[in-house]
Design a protein around this motif. Structure first.
Motif, short mmCIF file in Angstrom:
data_model
loop_
_atom_site.label_atom_id
_atom_site.label_comp_id
_atom_site.label_asym_id
_atom_site.label_seq_id
_atom_site.Cartn_x
_atom_site.Cartn_y
_atom_site.Cartn_z
N ALA A 203 13.89 5.36 -1.06
CA ALA A 203 14.34 4.06 -0.57
C ALA A 203 13.52 3.58 0.62
N LEU A 204 13.04 4.49 1.46
CA LEU A 204 12.30 4.09 2.64
C LEU A 204 10.85 3.72 2.34
N GLU A 205 10.45 3.78 1.07
CA GLU A 205 9.08 3.43 0.70
C GLU A 205 9.00 2.05 0.03
N HIS A 206 10.10 1.34 -0.03
CA HIS A 206 10.08 0.01 -0.66
C HIS A 206 9.50 -1.03 0.30
N ALA A 207 8.79 -1.98 -0.28
CA ALA A 207 8.26 -3.12 0.48
C ALA A 207 7.96 -4.23 -0.51
N GLU A 208 7.85 -5.44 0.00
CA GLU A 208 7.51 -6.58 -0.84
C GLU A 208 6.06 -6.49 -1.30
N ALA A 209 5.83 -6.80 -2.57
CA ALA A 209 4.47 -6.78 -3.10
C ALA A 209 3.70 -8.02 -2.65
N PRO A 210 2.45 -7.85 -2.21
CA PRO A 210 1.61 -9.00 -1.84
C PRO A 210 0.99 -9.63 -3.09
N GLU A 211 1.85 -10.18 -3.95
CA GLU A 211 1.44 -10.55 -5.30
C GLU A 211 0.34 -11.62 -5.32
N ASP A 212 0.27 -12.46 -4.33
CA ASP A 212 -0.73 -13.52 -4.32
C ASP A 212 -2.05 -13.11 -3.68
N HIS A 213 -2.12 -11.89 -3.19
CA HIS A 213 -3.35 -11.46 -2.53
C HIS A 213 -4.42 -11.11 -3.56
N PRO A 214 -5.65 -11.55 -3.37
CA PRO A 214 -6.70 -11.29 -4.37
C PRO A 214 -7.10 -9.82 -4.49
N LYS A 215 -6.74 -9.00 -3.51
CA LYS A 215 -7.09 -7.59 -3.59
C LYS A 215 -5.92 -6.70 -4.01
N PHE A 216 -4.86 -7.31 -4.49
CA PHE A 216 -3.69 -6.56 -4.96
C PHE A 216 -3.71 -6.45 -6.48
N TYR A 217 -3.48 -5.23 -6.96
CA TYR A 217 -3.37 -4.99 -8.40
C TYR A 217 -2.17 -4.09 -8.67
N GLN A 218 -1.63 -4.20 -9.87
CA GLN A 218 -0.56 -3.30 -10.31
C GLN A 218 -0.85 -2.84 -11.72
N ILE A 219 -0.67 -1.54 -11.96
CA ILE A 219 -0.88 -0.97 -13.28
C ILE A 219 0.31 -0.07 -13.62
N ASN A 220 0.52 0.15 -14.91
CA ASN A 220 1.66 0.96 -15.34
C ASN A 220 1.42 2.45 -15.10
N ASP A 221 0.20 2.89 -15.29
CA ASP A 221 -0.17 4.28 -15.01
C ASP A 221 -1.67 4.31 -14.73
N LEU A 222 -2.18 5.48 -14.39
CA LEU A 222 -3.56 5.56 -13.94
C LEU A 222 -4.59 5.20 -15.01
N SER A 223 -4.18 5.17 -16.27
CA SER A 223 -5.15 4.82 -17.32
C SER A 223 -5.66 3.39 -17.16
N GLY A 224 -4.94 2.56 -16.42
CA GLY A 224 -5.38 1.19 -16.22
C GLY A 224 -6.34 1.01 -15.06
N LEU A 225 -6.65 2.08 -14.34
CA LEU A 225 -7.47 1.95 -13.14
C LEU A 225 -8.92 1.61 -13.47
#
Length: 233
Positions: A203-225
């Motif tokens: 719970a203490l690791e939650h934070a809002e995602a910087p979704e509009d930032h050009p250097k932010f990415y999200q992947i389902n698992d490491l295969s997407g890296l």
């Protein structure tokens, strides 16, 4: 943007191998042991409060977690918790410190592929001896050009690490399962942040995602890296 990125950092716990589920199993056992004194939800809230208070004293990791459980047990029982319960909590912590390492999917292949193209570093926080043990047992140690075990992950910490191991965070990327610790502070330092959600997140690791930032990415698992690395250059 070719050659803009030179160094990729990986978080360890719940990014490369399972970790949080062992905390959850131990917390379930904690609830069983204190069932006569507090309902599970109330106990979980009290434990989280203790963990938040104690980070500054004990840091992150299993030892601080066990001490927070003991403190909470004392609080909810008005200091009458049986010695046997304390002994079982200590034993549970020792079991956590000895649990075998189980890599998450795609980890070995992806880290190896990234290491062929970039400088690769491990950036993790927690108990020094425990993190060293897990890395040694993981079989991944030879893939990393450097290992940094830190007390916390903040923007100044990433600035320092990537200044020393890269050409600054502007040419670095951090990959991890914690938005608060792995992604946001790295982006704030000027680098890329790649979020790989874990099955369980403290719970203490939650934070809002910087979704509009050009250097932010999200992947389902490491295969997407690798696709992200191809796009970044």
């Amino acid at each position: 943007m070719a050659q803009n990125l030179t160094t990729v950092g990986f978080d360890a716990d719940d990014t490369l191998w399972h970790n949080e589920r062992f905390f959850q199993l131990t917390q379930d056992r904690f609830a069983e042991l204190l069932a006569d004194h507090a309902d599970p939800d109330h106990l979980a809230d009290r434990l989280l409060q203790a963990e938040r208070r104690n980070i500054g004293h004990y840091g992150f990791g299993i030892k601080g977690f066990v001490l927070s459980m003991i403190e909470t047990a004392l609080e909810v029982t008005d200091n009458r918790v049986p010695g046997e319960v304390i002994a079982q909590l200590i034993a549970a912590g020792q079991d956590m410190l000895a649990h075998p390492i189980e890599l998450l999917p795609h980890v070995e292949d992806v880290v190896g592929q990234v290491a062929d193209r970039y400088r690769v570093i491990l950036v993790t926080k927690g108990d020094l001896l425990d993190q060293e043990r897990k890395l040694a047992q993981s079989g991944l140690g030879d893939l990393f050009d450097a290992v940094e075990i830190v007390s916390d992950k903040t923007t100044p910490v990433y600035q320092d690490i990537f200044d020393r191991h890269a050409e600054g965070p502007q040419r670095g990327m951090m990959v991890g399962n914690s938005m608060k610790s792995d992604v946001v502070p790295m982006i704030d330092a000027g680098g890329w942040g790649v979020f790989v959600p874990g099955q369980l997140t403290w719970a203490l690791e939650h934070a809002e995602a910087p979704e509009d930032h050009p250097k932010f990415y999200q992947i389902n698992d490491l295969s997407g890296l690798t696709d992200i690395l191809d796009a970044v250059g």
